[in-house]
Design a protein around this motif. Structure first.
Motif, PDB file in Angstrom:
ATOM      1  N   TYR A 208       0.864  -1.217   0.097  1.00  0.00           N
ATOM      2  CA  TYR A 208       0.049  -0.020  -0.148  1.00  0.00           C
ATOM      3  C   TYR A 208       0.980   1.330  -0.303  1.00  0.00           C
TER       4      TYR A 208
ATOM      5  N   HIS B  44      -1.744   5.391  -1.861  1.00  0.00           N
ATOM      6  CA  HIS B  44      -1.126   6.136  -0.554  1.00  0.00           C
ATOM      7  C   HIS B  44      -0.703   7.604  -1.125  1.00  0.00           C
TER       8      HIS B  44
ATOM      9  N   SER C 102      -9.281  -5.197   3.998  1.00  0.00           N
ATOM     10  CA  SER C 102      -7.824  -5.515   4.425  1.00  0.00           C
ATOM     11  C   SER C 102      -7.933  -6.972   4.932  1.00  0.00           C
TER      12      SER C 102
END
Length: 449
Positions: free
Chosen positions: A188, A194, A295
């Protein structure tokens, strides 16, 4: 794609873990961020199954075997070391009239003892018998390894294993290893998402009052913080009704109401509050964000929770509905970009390596269902979940808002005792007024009283 192996390699610490590592280095003789829960069970008819369920849970929860060391470069690193996995310590206290009190005193003493992350096992697991069918399961760890959701994940897994042993149900898949989360987090941080999330938070911080910053190591954790508890169970029906009228989930509604109250009420050193000449108030509040949906960490006991600023901007003459609508939109944006770590936000904002944001006021609504052990009455008690910086508001309940409990805490160095007594009385009264049927159309100043 990065691939750490759970048992084969030393792995780096995450940004969140590095903050707790620095805290340990700066406060080595203080029990600062130990976390511990006690599950009290009554009606246990299969004590052997309970023991096996806990032992299997320990075996699955790899962070209980976490070991830290310093690499050749002097930086901390971690790995899963089976030799660090805690055995289940079993004790019998049912011959003592005050067995329960003695057991809790022993557990509290363990929590209060400084935990050397380099030399001591990070976790402890105890099973204490208080009487026929009456047990305490003590689960102790450290915030550098897991957060509150991670603790609840371990408890629910143990309950599922107990049900499988006693009722033949499917226990479901095992808990996932820490390495899965570390791999995902590394990927990520190298992704375009990000970068986009970082741009979002740069915009947020440009629009709020300058956030207070602490020099790491200067924290003056009070030995006796002010605290006040309130039973909010009587507000549940009004909460559910107001949730429908406002079009916002009840945890978000409570979060927003507490944020509004804080903006209206907190004027001491515990908040970065900025009123203008017209009486409009701008103030950031801090919210823990679970950061697990979508996640792999939804099944990983680990430190995943983030802490993020929510910009409160209001005028006392505005209606409750107007401010709730605005805050509801802000909460949705916070979640959309919530994986971006607060430690990275601090770096992006020019906060030095030896400093951090001052997380106050902090509002934490915890709608977690307790683990269900078939045939047992189970009750969770939190012995320690880490200190707060200044003014802290915690609301606990199950997922249906049953058993609502409010805890208000404050640092006496920032909030004088007389002010705390007034504030601790004001918040539950504000919540009661704000949840009344016609409250949405009323101005905020009327609800504050």
């Amino acid at each position: 794609m990065t691939q750490y192996q759970p048992d084969a390699h030393w792995m780096p610490l995450t940004l969140a873990q590095l903050d707790f590592w620095e805290e340990f280095c700066l406060h080595p003789d203080t029990a600062v961020s130990t976390v511990a829960h006690v599950i009290e069970l009554r009606g246990v008819t299969h004590p052997g199954a309970l023991r096996r369920a806990i032992e299997t849970t320990i075996a699955e929860t790899d962070i209980t075997a976490l070991r830290f060391s310093l690499g050749a470069d002097g930086q901390p690193r971690q790995r899963i070391d089976p030799g660090r996995r805690p055995p289940l310590r079993r004790m019998v206290f049912d011959r003592h009239e005050d067995g329960r009190a003695r057991a809790f005193a022993m557990m509290q003493a363990d929590v209060d003892a400084p935990l050397d992350l380099l030399t001591r096992p990070i976790a402890a697991q105890w099973l204490i018998r208080l009487g026929e069918g009456h047990y305490l399961w003590f689960n102790r760890g450290h915030h550098i390894a897991l957060d509150g959701y991670g603790m609840a994940l371990v408890e629910r897994r143990c309950a599922a294993l107990y049900a499988a042993l006693t009722q033949g149900t499917d226990p479901g898949p095992p808990l996932r290893p820490l390495a899965d989360y570390l791999n995902e987090e590394t990927d990520y941080r190298a992704s375009p998402r990000h970068t986009a999330d970082g741009q979002h938070w740069a915009g947020v911080l440009a629009s709020v009052p300058r956030l207070h910053v602490l020099k790491k190591g200067s924290e003056n954790y009070p030995t006796e913080a002010f605290e006040a508890g309130h039973d909010l169970s009587a507000l549940r029906a009004a909460l559910m009704q107001q949730t429908q009228l406002a079009g916002i989930g009840w945890p978000d509604l409570l979060t927003a109401l507490c944020a509004i109250w804080a903006g209206l009420s907190l004027a001491d050193g515990s908040a970065a509050r900025r009123p203008d000449a017209d009486g409009r108030i701008a103030m950031p509040v801090w919210l823990p964000y679970m950061s697990r949906m979508g996640s792999v960490s939804v099944a990983v006991p680990a430190l995943v929770v983030n802490i993020l600023p929510l910009a409160v901007d209001l005028h006392p003459d505005e209606t409750l509905e107007a401010v709730l609508t605005r805050l509801g939109t802000s909460l949705r944006k916070l979640r959309r970009h919530g994986r971006y770590r607060i430690e990275q936000i601090a770096q992006d904002s020019g906060v030095g390596a030896q400093s951090r944001f001052f997380f106050s006021p902090l509002i934490n609504v915890l709608p977690f269902d307790e683990a269900h052990f078939p045939g047992c009455v189970a009750r969770r008690e939190v012995l320690s979940n880490g200190p707060g910086d200044g003014f802290n508001i915690t609301i606990r309940s199950d997922g249906q808002a049953e058993g609502l409990e409010l805890l208000i805490e404050a640092d006496p160095a920032l909030t004088p005792g007389a002010d705390f007594a007034r504030l601790a009385d004001s918040l539950p009264r504000f919540l009661s007024r704000a949840l009344a049927g016609a409250a949405l159309s009323r101005p905020l100043r009327e609800l504050l009283g």
